[in-house]
Design a protein around this motif. Structure first.
Motif, mmCIF file in Angstrom:
data_model
loop_
_atom_site.group_PDB
_atom_site.id
_atom_site.type_symbol
_atom_site.label_atom_id
_atom_site.label_comp_id
_atom_site.label_asym_id
_atom_site.label_seq_id
_atom_site.Cartn_x
_atom_site.Cartn_y
_atom_site.Cartn_z
ATOM 1 N N UNK A 75 -5.198 -3.075 -4.924
ATOM 2 C CA UNK A 75 -6.616 -2.700 -4.538
ATOM 3 C C UNK A 75 -6.350 -2.308 -3.126
ATOM 4 N N UNK A 76 -6.207 -1.538 -2.763
ATOM 5 C CA UNK A 76 -6.314 -1.208 -1.260
ATOM 6 C C UNK A 76 -7.231 -1.743 -0.556
ATOM 7 N N UNK A 77 -7.059 -2.625 0.685
ATOM 8 C CA UNK A 77 -7.974 -3.228 1.523
ATOM 9 C C UNK A 77 -8.209 -2.197 2.469
ATOM 10 N N UNK A 227 1.575 -0.973 0.654
ATOM 11 C CA UNK A 227 1.856 -2.210 0.865
ATOM 12 C C UNK A 227 0.981 -3.057 1.778
ATOM 13 N N UNK A 228 0.701 -2.478 3.036
ATOM 14 C CA UNK A 228 -0.216 -3.050 3.809
ATOM 15 C C UNK A 228 -1.474 -3.005 3.358
ATOM 16 N N UNK A 229 -1.922 -1.919 2.704
ATOM 17 C CA UNK A 229 -3.270 -1.911 2.125
ATOM 18 C C UNK A 229 -3.739 -2.865 0.930
ATOM 19 N N UNK A 230 -2.627 -3.341 0.507
ATOM 20 C CA UNK A 230 -2.533 -4.235 -0.860
ATOM 21 C C UNK A 230 -2.248 -5.421 -0.504
ATOM 22 N N UNK A 231 -2.347 -5.985 0.970
ATOM 23 C CA UNK A 231 -2.064 -7.381 1.246
ATOM 24 C C UNK A 231 -0.737 -7.693 1.715
#
Length: 390
Positions: A75-77, A227-231
Protein backbone atom coordinates in the motif's frame (compact mmCIF):
# COMPACT_ATOMS: atom_id res chain seq x y z
CA UNK A 1 9.02 12.01 6.18
CA UNK A 2 6.53 9.57 7.62
CA UNK A 3 7.22 6.75 10.00
CA UNK A 4 6.77 4.46 7.04
CA UNK A 5 10.00 5.89 5.72
CA UNK A 6 11.76 4.42 8.74
CA UNK A 7 12.99 7.52 10.52
CA UNK A 8 12.05 6.29 13.98
CA UNK A 9 10.92 2.95 15.46
CA UNK A 10 7.36 2.38 14.41
CA UNK A 11 4.54 2.55 16.90
CA UNK A 12 1.78 0.27 15.81
CA UNK A 13 -1.34 2.17 14.95
CA UNK A 14 -4.57 1.37 13.24
CA UNK A 15 -3.97 3.01 9.91
CA UNK A 16 -5.05 2.63 6.36
CA UNK A 17 -1.79 4.10 5.10
CA UNK A 18 0.06 0.84 5.76
CA UNK A 19 -1.78 -0.96 3.05
CA UNK A 20 -1.52 1.24 0.01
CA UNK A 21 0.15 -1.01 -2.53
CA UNK A 22 1.17 -0.36 -6.14
CA UNK A 23 -1.57 -1.41 -8.51
CA UNK A 24 0.90 -3.29 -10.67
CA UNK A 25 0.93 -5.11 -8.40
CA UNK A 26 20.83 -13.08 -6.87
CA UNK A 27 22.27 -14.52 -5.52
CA UNK A 28 23.84 -17.10 -7.88
CA UNK A 29 23.23 -20.62 -6.80
CA UNK A 30 26.63 -22.36 -6.63
CA UNK A 31 26.99 -25.25 -9.07
CA UNK A 32 26.81 -28.66 -7.59
CA UNK A 33 30.13 -30.04 -6.51
CA UNK A 34 31.41 -32.59 -8.98
CA UNK A 35 32.98 -35.84 -7.95
CA UNK A 36 36.76 -35.89 -8.28
CA UNK A 37 38.02 -38.24 -11.02
CA UNK A 38 39.52 -41.51 -9.84
CA UNK A 39 43.25 -41.44 -9.20
CA UNK A 40 45.14 -43.16 -12.02
CA UNK A 41 46.78 -46.51 -11.17
CA UNK A 42 50.59 -46.24 -11.66
CA UNK A 43 52.05 -48.81 -14.05
CA UNK A 44 53.90 -51.76 -12.53
CA UNK A 45 57.68 -51.32 -12.56
CA UNK A 46 59.54 -53.90 -14.72
CA UNK A 47 61.26 -56.72 -12.87
CA UNK A 48 65.00 -55.97 -12.51
CA UNK A 49 66.20 -59.60 -13.07
CA UNK A 50 64.08 -61.58 -15.49
CA UNK A 51 63.95 -65.33 -14.69
CA UNK A 52 66.21 -67.74 -16.53
CA UNK A 53 64.68 -69.79 -19.32
CA UNK A 54 62.82 -72.77 -17.98
CA UNK A 55 62.61 -71.46 -14.44
CA UNK A 56 59.23 -71.51 -12.79
CA UNK A 57 57.55 -68.15 -12.79
CA UNK A 58 55.11 -67.23 -10.06
CA UNK A 59 51.72 -66.25 -11.38
CA UNK A 60 51.37 -62.58 -12.08
CA UNK A 61 49.18 -60.63 -9.71
CA UNK A 62 46.04 -59.28 -11.35
CA UNK A 63 46.11 -55.51 -11.96
CA UNK A 64 44.73 -53.45 -9.09
CA UNK A 65 41.24 -52.18 -9.71
CA UNK A 66 40.94 -48.41 -9.89
CA UNK A 67 39.82 -46.75 -6.69
CA UNK A 68 36.13 -45.82 -6.62
CA UNK A 69 35.35 -42.16 -7.23
CA UNK A 70 35.56 -40.00 -4.14
CA UNK A 71 32.29 -38.43 -3.03
CA UNK A 72 31.81 -34.70 -3.53
CA UNK A 73 33.29 -32.52 -0.85
CA UNK A 74 30.90 -31.82 1.60
CA UNK A 75 0.00 0.00 0.00
CA UNK A 76 2.04 2.94 -0.62
CA UNK A 77 2.13 5.41 2.25
CA UNK A 78 2.03 8.58 0.20
CA UNK A 79 4.41 11.30 1.38
CA UNK A 80 2.66 14.65 1.41
CA UNK A 81 -0.27 15.35 -0.85
CA UNK A 82 1.37 14.37 -4.11
CA UNK A 83 1.18 10.80 -5.29
CA UNK A 84 4.26 9.29 -6.97
CA UNK A 85 3.85 8.61 -10.64
CA UNK A 86 2.51 5.13 -11.29
CA UNK A 87 0.73 4.69 -7.97
CA UNK A 88 -3.00 4.78 -7.43
CA UNK A 89 -5.16 5.38 -4.36
CA UNK A 90 -5.94 2.84 -1.69
CA UNK A 91 -9.64 3.08 -2.44
CA UNK A 92 -9.10 1.49 -5.83
CA UNK A 93 -6.30 -0.95 -4.98
CA UNK A 94 -7.51 -2.24 -1.64
CA UNK A 95 -11.29 -2.07 -1.44
CA UNK A 96 -12.68 -3.05 1.91
CA UNK A 97 -14.96 -6.04 1.85
CA UNK A 98 -17.95 -5.09 3.86
CA UNK A 99 -18.89 -8.42 5.21
CA UNK A 100 -20.26 -10.19 8.14
CA UNK A 101 20.70 -7.44 11.45
CA UNK A 102 24.95 -10.34 12.56
CA UNK A 103 23.30 -13.69 12.59
CA UNK A 104 23.98 -15.68 15.75
CA UNK A 105 23.58 -19.33 14.78
CA UNK A 106 24.70 -22.05 17.14
CA UNK A 107 26.84 -24.90 15.83
CA UNK A 108 24.48 -27.83 15.72
CA UNK A 109 24.91 -31.54 15.02
CA UNK A 110 23.92 -33.08 11.73
CA UNK A 111 20.10 -33.12 11.50
CA UNK A 112 18.54 -36.45 12.23
CA UNK A 113 16.49 -37.95 9.42
CA UNK A 114 12.82 -37.99 10.28
CA UNK A 115 10.70 -40.92 9.19
CA UNK A 116 7.63 -40.04 7.18
CA UNK A 117 5.34 -41.55 9.80
CA UNK A 118 6.95 -39.67 12.69
CA UNK A 119 6.46 -36.13 11.44
CA UNK A 120 5.40 -33.68 14.08
CA UNK A 121 2.47 -31.29 14.06
CA UNK A 122 2.28 -28.61 11.37
CA UNK A 123 2.15 -24.89 12.26
CA UNK A 124 1.95 -21.80 10.06
CA UNK A 125 2.75 -18.16 10.85
CA UNK A 126 1.14 -15.17 9.16
CA UNK A 127 2.75 -11.87 8.18
CA UNK A 128 5.18 -10.62 10.87
CA UNK A 129 6.31 -7.27 9.39
CA UNK A 130 9.05 -6.59 11.90
CA UNK A 131 7.03 -7.15 15.08
CA UNK A 132 9.63 -9.35 16.78
CA UNK A 133 8.23 -9.15 20.32
CA UNK A 134 4.77 -10.17 19.14
CA UNK A 135 6.28 -13.07 17.18
CA UNK A 136 8.22 -14.36 20.18
CA UNK A 137 5.09 -14.17 22.32
CA UNK A 138 2.97 -16.00 19.74
CA UNK A 139 5.54 -18.76 19.20
CA UNK A 140 5.90 -19.20 22.95
CA UNK A 141 2.15 -19.43 23.42
CA UNK A 142 2.11 -22.41 21.03
CA UNK A 143 5.03 -24.11 22.82
CA UNK A 144 7.30 -23.77 19.80
CA UNK A 145 10.01 -21.86 21.67
CA UNK A 146 10.99 -21.69 25.34
CA UNK A 147 11.38 -18.69 27.62
CA UNK A 148 14.87 -18.06 26.19
CA UNK A 149 13.60 -18.04 22.62
CA UNK A 150 15.07 -21.43 21.71
CA UNK A 151 13.32 -24.16 19.70
CA UNK A 152 11.29 -26.31 22.09
CA UNK A 153 8.95 -28.20 19.77
CA UNK A 154 10.95 -31.33 18.92
CA UNK A 155 9.91 -32.67 15.53
CA UNK A 156 7.21 -30.08 14.90
CA UNK A 157 7.06 -28.44 11.47
CA UNK A 158 6.79 -24.67 11.23
CA UNK A 159 6.19 -22.63 8.09
CA UNK A 160 6.36 -18.85 7.87
CA UNK A 161 4.22 -17.43 5.06
CA UNK A 162 6.53 -14.47 4.28
CA UNK A 163 6.69 -10.71 4.85
CA UNK A 164 9.22 -10.55 7.69
CA UNK A 165 10.19 -6.89 7.34
CA UNK A 166 8.81 -3.36 6.78
CA UNK A 167 6.32 -1.34 8.81
CA UNK A 168 7.37 -2.85 12.16
CA UNK A 169 10.45 -1.95 14.22
CA UNK A 170 12.77 -5.00 13.83
CA UNK A 171 12.53 -6.85 10.54
CA UNK A 172 16.17 -7.97 10.57
CA UNK A 173 15.67 -9.30 14.09
CA UNK A 174 12.75 -11.37 12.79
CA UNK A 175 14.88 -12.81 9.97
CA UNK A 176 17.71 -13.62 12.39
CA UNK A 177 15.28 -15.44 14.67
CA UNK A 178 13.79 -17.50 11.85
CA UNK A 179 17.26 -18.44 10.55
CA UNK A 180 18.38 -19.53 14.03
CA UNK A 181 15.21 -21.51 14.70
CA UNK A 182 15.68 -23.29 11.36
CA UNK A 183 19.02 -24.69 12.58
CA UNK A 184 17.70 -25.59 16.02
CA UNK A 185 14.57 -27.26 14.71
CA UNK A 186 16.56 -29.38 12.25
CA UNK A 187 18.81 -30.57 15.07
CA UNK A 188 15.73 -31.59 17.05
CA UNK A 189 14.23 -33.61 14.18
CA UNK A 190 11.70 -31.02 13.04
CA UNK A 191 12.01 -28.00 10.81
CA UNK A 192 11.34 -24.30 10.56
CA UNK A 193 11.01 -22.99 7.00
CA UNK A 194 9.82 -19.86 5.24
CA UNK A 195 8.16 -18.73 2.03
CA UNK A 196 8.88 -15.74 -0.20
CA UNK A 197 6.64 -12.75 0.40
CA UNK A 198 6.30 -9.63 -1.70
CA UNK A 199 8.12 -7.61 0.98
CA UNK A 200 11.14 -9.92 0.71
CA UNK A 201 11.18 -9.13 -3.02
CA UNK A 202 10.82 -5.44 -2.21
CA UNK A 203 13.73 -5.40 0.25
CA UNK A 204 15.96 -7.41 -2.12
CA UNK A 205 15.14 -4.98 -4.92
CA UNK A 206 15.73 -1.89 -2.80
CA UNK A 207 19.16 -3.20 -1.80
CA UNK A 208 20.22 -4.43 -5.24
CA UNK A 209 18.74 -1.80 -7.52
CA UNK A 210 18.13 1.23 -5.26
CA UNK A 211 17.03 4.15 -7.48
CA UNK A 212 17.49 2.32 -10.81
CA UNK A 213 14.38 3.14 -12.89
CA UNK A 214 12.17 0.21 -13.76
CA UNK A 215 9.33 -0.10 -16.21
CA UNK A 216 6.33 -0.25 -13.94
CA UNK A 217 3.76 -0.49 -16.70
CA UNK A 218 2.28 2.80 -15.48
CA UNK A 219 5.28 5.09 -15.64
CA UNK A 220 8.72 5.06 -14.12
CA UNK A 221 9.24 3.64 -10.64
CA UNK A 222 12.14 2.49 -8.44
CA UNK A 223 12.45 -0.25 -5.86
CA UNK A 224 13.84 2.26 -3.35
CA UNK A 225 10.80 4.52 -3.60
CA UNK A 226 8.37 1.61 -3.45
CA UNK A 227 10.14 0.15 -0.41
CA UNK A 228 9.99 3.42 1.51
CA UNK A 229 6.38 4.02 0.53
CA UNK A 230 5.45 0.56 1.77
CA UNK A 231 6.92 0.87 5.25
CA UNK A 232 10.63 0.26 4.59
CA UNK A 233 12.66 0.85 7.76
CA UNK A 234 16.07 2.47 7.40
CA UNK A 235 17.32 0.61 10.46
CA UNK A 236 16.60 -2.66 8.64
CA UNK A 237 18.53 -1.51 5.58
CA UNK A 238 21.49 -0.47 7.74
CA UNK A 239 21.61 -3.93 9.36
CA UNK A 240 20.92 -5.92 6.20
CA UNK A 241 23.83 -8.26 5.35
CA UNK A 242 24.69 -10.56 2.47
CA UNK A 243 23.65 -13.58 4.50
CA UNK A 244 20.14 -12.15 4.82
CA UNK A 245 19.93 -11.42 1.09
CA UNK A 246 21.15 -14.92 0.21
CA UNK A 247 18.63 -16.50 2.54
CA UNK A 248 15.71 -14.48 1.21
CA UNK A 249 16.71 -15.02 -2.44
CA UNK A 250 16.49 -18.79 -2.05
CA UNK A 251 13.12 -19.02 -0.36
CA UNK A 252 10.44 -21.10 -2.05
CA UNK A 253 7.25 -19.38 -3.14
CA UNK A 254 4.82 -22.32 -2.94
CA UNK A 255 4.80 -25.60 -1.00
CA UNK A 256 2.25 -28.31 -0.23
CA UNK A 257 2.08 -29.77 3.27
CA UNK A 258 -0.50 -32.27 4.48
CA UNK A 259 -3.01 -31.21 1.84
CA UNK A 260 -2.44 -27.50 2.46
CA UNK A 261 -1.14 -25.42 -0.43
CA UNK A 262 0.95 -22.75 1.30
CA UNK A 263 1.72 -19.44 -0.42
CA UNK A 264 2.13 -15.83 0.60
CA UNK A 265 -0.21 -13.92 -1.70
CA UNK A 266 -3.88 -14.52 -2.38
CA UNK A 267 -3.39 -14.35 -6.14
CA UNK A 268 -3.40 -16.73 -9.08
CA UNK A 269 -0.26 -15.01 -10.49
CA UNK A 270 1.80 -18.02 -9.37
CA UNK A 271 0.34 -19.80 -12.39
CA UNK A 272 2.44 -17.50 -14.62
CA UNK A 273 5.62 -19.14 -13.32
CA UNK A 274 4.99 -22.84 -13.85
CA UNK A 275 2.53 -25.69 -13.86
CA UNK A 276 4.13 -27.51 -10.93
CA UNK A 277 5.30 -26.34 -7.52
CA UNK A 278 8.89 -27.20 -8.47
CA UNK A 279 8.65 -25.18 -11.68
CA UNK A 280 7.30 -22.12 -9.86
CA UNK A 281 10.04 -22.18 -7.23
CA UNK A 282 12.82 -22.83 -9.78
CA UNK A 283 11.57 -20.05 -12.06
CA UNK A 284 11.41 -17.46 -9.30
CA UNK A 285 14.87 -18.43 -8.01
CA UNK A 286 16.23 -18.09 -11.55
CA UNK A 287 14.72 -14.62 -11.91
CA UNK A 288 16.40 -13.44 -8.73
CA UNK A 289 19.67 -15.05 -9.85
CA UNK A 290 19.65 -13.18 -13.18
CA UNK A 291 19.48 -9.91 -11.22
CA UNK A 292 17.58 -7.96 -13.87
CA UNK A 293 15.78 -4.96 -12.35
CA UNK A 294 12.79 -4.99 -14.72
CA UNK A 295 12.31 -8.75 -14.41
CA UNK A 296 12.47 -8.56 -10.61
CA UNK A 297 10.00 -5.68 -10.61
CA UNK A 298 7.55 -7.65 -12.73
CA UNK A 299 7.80 -10.53 -10.23
CA UNK A 300 7.25 -8.14 -7.32
CA UNK A 301 4.21 -6.49 -8.86
CA UNK A 302 2.59 -9.85 -9.65
CA UNK A 303 3.07 -11.20 -6.15
CA UNK A 304 1.68 -7.97 -4.73
CA UNK A 305 -1.72 -8.66 -6.29
CA UNK A 306 -4.39 -9.72 -3.86
CA UNK A 307 -8.05 -10.56 -3.22
CA UNK A 308 -8.25 -13.20 -5.98
CA UNK A 309 -10.29 -15.50 -3.72
CA UNK A 310 -12.95 -13.06 -2.62
CA UNK A 311 -16.38 -12.42 -4.03
CA UNK A 312 -17.98 -14.31 -6.87
CA UNK A 313 -15.45 -16.49 -8.68
CA UNK A 314 -13.09 -16.61 -5.71
CA UNK A 315 -13.70 -20.27 -4.98
CA UNK A 316 -13.08 -21.13 -8.63
CA UNK A 317 -9.75 -19.27 -8.51
CA UNK A 318 -8.73 -21.35 -5.50
CA UNK A 319 -9.79 -24.55 -7.26
CA UNK A 320 -7.61 -23.64 -10.25
CA UNK A 321 -4.57 -23.40 -7.99
CA UNK A 322 -5.42 -26.62 -6.17
CA UNK A 323 -6.01 -28.49 -9.42
CA UNK A 324 -2.67 -27.31 -10.79
CA UNK A 325 -0.45 -27.69 -7.73
CA UNK A 326 -2.31 -30.12 -5.47
CA UNK A 327 -3.77 -29.88 -2.00
CA UNK A 328 -7.25 -29.43 -0.60
CA UNK A 329 -6.96 -25.90 0.81
CA UNK A 330 -4.94 -22.78 0.09
CA UNK A 331 -3.34 -21.13 3.12
CA UNK A 332 -2.08 -17.59 2.51
CA UNK A 333 -1.03 -14.34 4.16
CA UNK A 334 -0.64 -10.95 2.44
CA UNK A 335 -4.20 -9.57 2.64
CA UNK A 336 -5.06 -8.59 6.21
CA UNK A 337 -8.11 -10.29 7.64
CA UNK A 338 -9.45 -6.93 8.93
CA UNK A 339 -9.77 -5.82 5.32
CA UNK A 340 -11.46 -9.05 4.28
CA UNK A 341 -13.96 -8.58 7.11
CA UNK A 342 -14.36 -4.82 6.83
CA UNK A 343 -13.07 -4.37 10.40
CA UNK A 344 -10.61 -1.54 9.75
CA UNK A 345 -9.42 0.99 12.33
CA UNK A 346 -9.44 4.73 11.71
CA UNK A 347 -6.40 6.51 10.35
CA UNK A 348 -6.16 8.88 13.33
CA UNK A 349 -6.14 5.96 15.74
CA UNK A 350 -9.45 6.80 17.46
CA UNK A 351 -10.46 3.16 17.26
CA UNK A 352 -8.21 2.25 20.18
CA UNK A 353 -9.54 -1.27 20.50
CA UNK A 354 -8.51 -2.11 16.93
CA UNK A 355 -9.97 -4.92 14.86
CA UNK A 356 -10.95 -8.04 16.76
CA UNK A 357 -9.12 -11.00 15.22
CA UNK A 358 -9.54 -14.31 16.99
CA UNK A 359 -7.93 -16.58 14.41
CA UNK A 360 -7.62 -17.37 10.71
CA UNK A 361 -10.36 -16.42 8.29
CA UNK A 362 -11.79 -19.36 6.30
CA UNK A 363 -13.62 -18.37 3.13
CA UNK A 364 -14.11 -19.13 -0.60
CA UNK A 365 -16.33 -22.14 0.03
CA UNK A 366 -14.01 -23.16 2.88
CA UNK A 367 -11.18 -23.64 0.38
CA UNK A 368 -9.00 -20.71 1.51
CA UNK A 369 -7.51 -19.80 4.89
CA UNK A 370 -6.28 -16.22 5.41
CA UNK A 371 -3.46 -15.91 7.99
CA UNK A 372 -2.54 -12.20 8.01
CA UNK A 373 -4.12 -11.08 11.28
CA UNK A 374 -3.24 -7.42 10.71
CA UNK A 375 -0.51 -7.04 13.33
CA UNK A 376 0.50 -3.71 11.76
CA UNK A 377 -2.95 -2.29 12.43
CA UNK A 378 -3.45 -3.40 16.03
CA UNK A 379 -4.64 -6.82 14.92
CA UNK A 380 -3.07 -10.15 15.87
CA UNK A 381 0.03 -12.03 14.74
CA UNK A 382 -1.29 -15.51 14.02
CA UNK A 383 0.55 -18.77 14.73
CA UNK A 384 -1.84 -21.65 14.09
CA UNK A 385 -1.68 -25.42 13.99
CA UNK A 386 -3.07 -27.13 10.88
CA UNK A 387 -5.45 -28.63 10.16
CA UNK A 388 -7.92 -26.30 11.75
CA UNK A 389 -10.36 -27.89 14.16
CA UNK A 390 -13.74 -26.26 14.46
Amino acid sequence: MTQGAGQEPVVRTATLRDFRVPPYAQTPVPPQAQAAPPSPVPPRAPEPNPPAPGASVPPAMPPRAPAPPRPPHPGNAVVGDEQPEGYTPTERDLPVIRRGDTVQVRTVPEPRPVAEDSRGPLFVVGDVHGYLDELIAALGAQGLIDADGNWAAGNARLWFLGDFTDRGPDGIGVIDLVMRLSAEAAAAGGYCKALMGNHELLLIGAKRFADTPVNSGAGTATFQAAWLLNGGQKTDMERLQDVHLQWMSRLDAVVEEDGHLLMHSDTTAYLDYGSTIEDVNDTITAILTRNDADECWDLFRKLTKRFAFRDEGGAQAVRELLTTYGGQRVVHGHSPIPYLLGEVGTEDGEDSAGPVINGPHVYADDLAIAMDGGVTMAGKLLVVQLPLHD
